[in-house]
Motif scaffolding. Structure first.
Motif, PDB file in Angstrom:
ATOM      1  N   VAL A  50       0.866  -1.152  -0.017  1.00 29.20           N
ATOM      2  CA  VAL A  50      -0.052  -0.097   0.021  1.00 29.20           C
ATOM      3  C   VAL A  50       1.080   1.162  -0.123  1.00 29.20           C
ATOM      4  N   VAL A  51       0.732   2.107  -0.942  1.00 31.68           N
ATOM      5  CA  VAL A  51       1.386   3.192  -1.141  1.00 31.68           C
ATOM      6  C   VAL A  51       0.674   4.557  -0.697  1.00 31.68           C
ATOM      7  N   LYS A  52       1.331   5.377   0.152  1.00 34.79           N
ATOM      8  CA  LYS A  52       0.574   6.480   0.558  1.00 34.79           C
ATOM      9  C   LYS A  52       0.895   7.430  -0.301  1.00 34.79           C
ATOM     10  N   PRO A  53      -0.193   8.536  -0.744  1.00 35.46           N
ATOM     11  CA  PRO A  53       0.430   9.565  -1.829  1.00 35.46           C
ATOM     12  C   PRO A  53       1.284  10.452  -0.807  1.00 35.46           C
ATOM     13  N   ILE A  54       2.048  11.249  -1.562  1.00 40.65           N
ATOM     14  CA  ILE A  54       3.055  12.189  -1.056  1.00 40.65           C
ATOM     15  C   ILE A  54       2.305  13.484  -0.992  1.00 40.65           C
ATOM     16  N   GLU A  55       2.176  14.170   0.337  1.00 42.21           N
ATOM     17  CA  GLU A  55       1.725  15.357   0.547  1.00 42.21           C
ATOM     18  C   GLU A  55       2.508  16.827   0.132  1.00 42.21           C
ATOM     19  N   LYS A  56       2.024  17.491  -0.731  1.00 41.23           N
ATOM     20  CA  LYS A  56       2.662  18.689  -0.983  1.00 41.23           C
ATOM     21  C   LYS A  56       2.911  19.539   0.193  1.00 41.23           C
ATOM     22  N   PRO A  57       4.180  20.010   0.229  1.00 40.97           N
ATOM     23  CA  PRO A  57       4.040  21.309   1.386  1.00 40.97           C
ATOM     24  C   PRO A  57       3.210  22.610   1.302  1.00 40.97           C
ATOM     25  N   LYS A  58       2.645  22.900   2.145  1.00 41.96           N
ATOM     26  CA  LYS A  58       1.727  24.116   2.108  1.00 41.96           C
ATOM     27  C   LYS A  58       2.517  25.347   1.950  1.00 41.96           C
TER      28      LYS A  58
END
Length: 62
Positions: A50-58
């Motif tokens: 299961v691969v978690k999506p990478i969150e972009k820095p705000k």
């Protein structure tokens, strides 16, 4: 009477053809426990990771 005998012959052939089938030299009429072995438990883990999506820095645009 001939139609009745012909009809009964056709219906009897239909009933016989729906009965046991011999496939690969084995008859499927009877139940044999060795034909249907109980398989072991399966692996409960998923087959793919299961691969978690990478969150972009705000960013703050003020």
């Amino acid at each position: 009477m001939r139609r009745y005998i012909a009809l009964m012959s056709v219906l009897a052939a239909l009933v016989v053809s729906l009965g046991c089938q011999h496939i690969g030299g084995k008859c499927d009429c009877g139940y044999n426990p060795s034909d249907y072995p109980i398989t072991g438990p399966t692996n409960p883990h998923p087959a793919t990771p299961v691969v978690k999506p990478i969150e972009k820095p705000k960013t703050d645009n003020k």
